[in-house]
Design a protein around this motif. Structure first.
Motif, PDB file in Angstrom:
ATOM      1  N   GLY A 117       0.803  -1.221   0.000  1.00 58.24           N
ATOM      2  CA  GLY A 117       0.000   0.000   0.000  1.00 58.24           C
ATOM      3  C   GLY A 117       0.834   1.267   0.000  1.00 58.24           C
ATOM      4  N   THR A 118       2.119   1.162   0.367  1.00 57.38           N
ATOM      5  CA  THR A 118       3.005   2.322   0.329  1.00 57.38           C
ATOM      6  C   THR A 118       3.159   2.810  -1.116  1.00 57.38           C
ATOM      7  OG1 THR A 118       4.255   1.531   2.243  1.00 57.38           O
ATOM      8  CG2 THR A 118       5.346   3.154   0.829  1.00 57.38           C
ATOM      9  N   LEU A 119       3.137   4.126  -1.307  1.00 59.51           N
ATOM     10  CA  LEU A 119       3.366   4.697  -2.626  1.00 59.51           C
ATOM     11  C   LEU A 119       4.856   4.947  -2.800  1.00 59.51           C
ATOM     12  CD1 LEU A 119       0.467   7.316  -2.838  1.00 59.51           C
ATOM     13  CD2 LEU A 119       0.517   4.998  -3.764  1.00 59.51           C
ATOM     14  N   ILE A 120       5.412   4.461  -3.901  1.00 59.45           N
ATOM     15  CA  ILE A 120       6.826   4.683  -4.181  1.00 59.45           C
ATOM     16  C   ILE A 120       6.966   5.503  -5.462  1.00 59.45           C
ATOM     17  CG2 ILE A 120       7.777   2.716  -2.932  1.00 59.45           C
ATOM     18  CD1 ILE A 120       7.721   1.105  -5.503  1.00 59.45           C
ATOM     19  N   PHE A 121       7.896   6.451  -5.453  1.00 64.49           N
ATOM     20  CA  PHE A 121       8.133   7.350  -6.587  1.00 64.49           C
ATOM     21  C   PHE A 121       9.363   6.841  -7.340  1.00 64.49           C
ATOM     22  CE2 PHE A 121       5.534   9.571  -3.674  1.00 64.49           C
ATOM     23  CZ  PHE A 121       4.799  10.506  -4.399  1.00 64.49           C
ATOM     24  N   VAL A 122       9.182   6.540  -8.614  1.00 66.81           N
ATOM     25  CA  VAL A 122      10.214   5.886  -9.417  1.00 66.81           C
ATOM     26  C   VAL A 122      10.700   6.841 -10.499  1.00 66.81           C
ATOM     27  CG1 VAL A 122      10.778   3.856 -10.795  1.00 66.81           C
ATOM     28  CG2 VAL A 122       8.978   3.714  -9.043  1.00 66.81           C
ATOM     29  N   ASP A 123      12.002   7.114 -10.487  1.00 63.02           N
ATOM     30  CA  ASP A 123      12.594   8.003 -11.489  1.00 63.02           C
ATOM     31  C   ASP A 123      13.336   7.164 -12.524  1.00 63.02           C
ATOM     32  OD1 ASP A 123      13.863   9.923 -13.003  1.00 63.02           O
ATOM     33  OD2 ASP A 123      14.584  11.091 -11.300  1.00 63.02           O
ATOM     34  N   PRO A 124      12.802   7.056 -13.757  1.00 62.68           N
ATOM     35  CA  PRO A 124      13.454   6.236 -14.778  1.00 62.68           C
ATOM     36  C   PRO A 124      14.717   6.858 -15.348  1.00 62.68           C
ATOM     37  CG  PRO A 124      11.540   7.328 -15.700  1.00 62.68           C
ATOM     38  CD  PRO A 124      11.540   7.642 -14.233  1.00 62.68           C
ATOM     39  N   GLU A 125      14.997   8.118 -15.016  1.00 66.59           N
ATOM     40  CA  GLU A 125      16.195   8.778 -15.525  1.00 66.59           C
ATOM     41  C   GLU A 125      17.352   8.744 -14.524  1.00 66.59           C
ATOM     42  OE1 GLU A 125      15.414  12.618 -17.168  1.00 66.59           O
ATOM     43  OE2 GLU A 125      13.589  11.956 -18.191  1.00 66.59           O
ATOM     44  N   ARG A 126      17.116   8.186 -13.346  1.00 67.31           N
ATOM     45  CA  ARG A 126      18.164   8.081 -12.321  1.00 67.31           C
ATOM     46  C   ARG A 126      18.943   6.779 -12.528  1.00 67.31           C
ATOM     47  NH1 ARG A 126      18.207  10.215  -6.950  1.00 67.31           N
ATOM     48  NH2 ARG A 126      16.828  11.817  -7.835  1.00 67.31           N
ATOM     49  N   ALA A 127      20.246   6.867 -12.676  1.00 68.09           N
ATOM     50  CA  ALA A 127      21.082   5.677 -12.850  1.00 68.09           C
ATOM     51  C   ALA A 127      21.176   4.921 -11.527  1.00 68.09           C
ATOM     52  CB  ALA A 127      22.469   6.075 -13.339  1.00 68.09           C
ATOM     53  N   ALA A 128      20.980   3.626 -11.581  1.00 69.21           N
ATOM     54  CA  ALA A 128      20.995   2.808 -10.370  1.00 69.21           C
ATOM     55  C   ALA A 128      22.417   2.594  -9.868  1.00 69.21           C
ATOM     56  CB  ALA A 128      20.330   1.471 -10.633  1.00 69.21           C
ATOM     57  N   LYS A 129      22.586   2.744  -8.545  1.00 68.82           N
ATOM     58  CA  LYS A 129      23.856   2.463  -7.881  1.00 68.82           C
ATOM     59  C   LYS A 129      23.618   1.335  -6.882  1.00 68.82           C
ATOM     60  CE  LYS A 129      24.465   6.488  -6.063  1.00 68.82           C
ATOM     61  NZ  LYS A 129      23.161   7.084  -6.401  1.00 68.82           N
ATOM     62  N   SER A 130      24.656   0.619  -6.559  1.00 65.03           N
ATOM     63  CA  SER A 130      24.528  -0.466  -5.592  1.00 65.03           C
ATOM     64  C   SER A 130      23.946   0.073  -4.283  1.00 65.03           C
ATOM     65  CB  SER A 130      25.891  -1.107  -5.328  1.00 65.03           C
ATOM     66  OG  SER A 130      25.755  -2.243  -4.497  1.00 65.03           O
ATOM     67  N   GLY A 131      22.903  -0.594  -3.790  1.00 69.21           N
ATOM     68  CA  GLY A 131      22.228  -0.163  -2.575  1.00 69.21           C
ATOM     69  C   GLY A 131      20.935   0.580  -2.841  1.00 69.21           C
ATOM     70  N   ASP A 132      20.696   0.982  -4.109  1.00 65.24           N
ATOM     71  CA  ASP A 132      19.444   1.654  -4.454  1.00 65.24           C
ATOM     72  C   ASP A 132      18.305   0.645  -4.516  1.00 65.24           C
ATOM     73  OD1 ASP A 132      20.496   4.192  -4.681  1.00 65.24           O
ATOM     74  OD2 ASP A 132      20.805   4.080  -6.851  1.00 65.24           O
ATOM     75  N   ASP A 133      17.115   1.083  -4.158  1.00 60.36           N
ATOM     76  CA  ASP A 133      15.918   0.282  -4.368  1.00 60.36           C
ATOM     77  C   ASP A 133      15.380   0.632  -5.749  1.00 60.36           C
ATOM     78  OD1 ASP A 133      16.197  -0.771  -1.828  1.00 60.36           O
ATOM     79  OD2 ASP A 133      14.984   0.799  -0.909  1.00 60.36           O
ATOM     80  N   VAL A 134      15.057  -0.388  -6.539  1.00 61.86           N
ATOM     81  CA  VAL A 134      14.750  -0.174  -7.947  1.00 61.86           C
ATOM     82  C   VAL A 134      13.511  -0.951  -8.380  1.00 61.86           C
ATOM     83  CG1 VAL A 134      17.198   0.165  -8.491  1.00 61.86           C
ATOM     84  CG2 VAL A 134      16.176  -2.113  -8.772  1.00 61.86           C
ATOM     85  N   ILE A 135      12.972  -0.534  -9.517  1.00 67.47           N
ATOM     86  CA  ILE A 135      11.983  -1.320 -10.235  1.00 67.47           C
ATOM     87  C   ILE A 135      12.703  -1.902 -11.444  1.00 67.47           C
ATOM     88  CG2 ILE A 135       9.779  -1.310 -11.461  1.00 67.47           C
ATOM     89  CD1 ILE A 135       9.570  -0.741  -8.464  1.00 67.47           C
ATOM     90  N   ALA A 136      12.584  -3.211 -11.626  1.00 72.07           N
ATOM     91  CA  ALA A 136      13.259  -3.878 -12.733  1.00 72.07           C
ATOM     92  C   ALA A 136      12.252  -4.705 -13.516  1.00 72.07           C
ATOM     93  CB  ALA A 136      14.383  -4.773 -12.212  1.00 72.07           C
ATOM     94  N   SER A 137      12.506  -4.840 -14.807  1.00 72.91           N
ATOM     95  CA  SER A 137      11.673  -5.671 -15.679  1.00 72.91           C
ATOM     96  C   SER A 137      12.427  -6.942 -15.986  1.00 72.91           C
ATOM     97  CB  SER A 137      11.343  -4.916 -16.970  1.00 72.91           C
ATOM     98  OG  SER A 137      10.619  -5.744 -17.863  1.00 72.91           O
ATOM     99  N   LEU A 138      11.824  -8.090 -15.644  1.00 75.50           N
ATOM    100  CA  LEU A 138      12.454  -9.372 -15.922  1.00 75.50           C
ATOM    101  C   LEU A 138      12.288  -9.701 -17.403  1.00 75.50           C
ATOM    102  CD1 LEU A 138      11.221 -11.311 -12.761  1.00 75.50           C
ATOM    103  CD2 LEU A 138      13.362 -10.075 -13.088  1.00 75.50           C
TER     104      LEU A 138
END
Length: 209
Positions: free
Chosen positions: A135-156
């Motif tokens: 139920g938590t809302l998360i804000f996802v920035d597709p232009e932010r480069a992922a670094k180790s330790g970041d929480d991300v949305i990924a497409s399998l």
């Protein structure tokens, strides 16, 4: 004066009159009349507008200073426009094709520093429950480069499904997605060549009704 403040805070929030009209369920000319002082929105609408613009209703009405020196609470960062709440299916297509935004789409203030392409997802499932409840809302920035330790949305790649995990890079062992649920049976998923990072979580919000 109310009309001038409505116009100022709308522009500060990076919104157009049409965007405000769509969010409030009124016509664009109605928003223009508010800002020109010909008419005024109801108190309920003013409360909604204040929340969208990132100020209190008192500030919007002119009853409180915008930056009070008497307050011991620092002002919140200015929001920069709005981000749409989309489905997890849409998230998997976000950077591949147009995702339809219609009159039923919910919008939330975009965090300062997030790109204009930022979108919002509602957390489902329990893989990240130790830090993000369903139920938590998360804000996802597709232009932010992922670094180790970041929480991300990924497409399998194999399934095309979007998943929410922590991104881990370990020298010599490769790249992984990690579930934060301490009771998760298999918390690590190696992703070399098996997924695409769609965006980095830049903020989260819990709504208590």
């Amino acid at each position: 004066m109310l009309g001038e403040r409505l116009k100022k805070f709308r522009k500060d929030a990076g919104m157009t009159q049409q965007q405000v009209a769509d969010l409030m369920g009124v016509s664009r000319p109605a928003v223009g009349q508010w800002e020109s002082g010909q008419t005024s929105p109801s108190l309920e609408m003013l409360s909604t507008l204040a929340a969208r613009y990132g100020v209190s209703r008192g500030v919007l009405l002119g009853d409180e200073p915008e930056n009070s020196s008497e307050s011991n609470i620092a002002p919140a960062p200015k929001m920069a426009g709005m981000a749409p709440l989309i489905s997890w299916v849409q998230a998997g297509m976000w950077s591949e094709s147009f995702v339809e935004i219609n009159e039923d789409t919910e919008f939330y203030p975009r965090p300062a520093g997030a790109s204009a392409n930022t979108f919002v997802l509602r957390v489902v499932g329990e893989s990240m429950i130790d830090e993000y409840k369903p139920g938590t809302l998360i804000f996802v920035d597709p232009e932010r480069a992922a670094k180790s330790g970041d929480d991300v949305i990924a497409s399998l790649i194999d399934s095309g499904e979007a998943t929410f995990k922590r991104y881990i890079e370990e020298p010599g062992t490769g790249k992984f997605l990690k579930a934060l649920n301490s009771a998760w049976a298999e918390p690590y998923l190696q992703i070399n060549g098996s997924c695409r990072i769609l965006g980095v979580i830049v903020a989260d919000m819990r709504i208590r009704l």
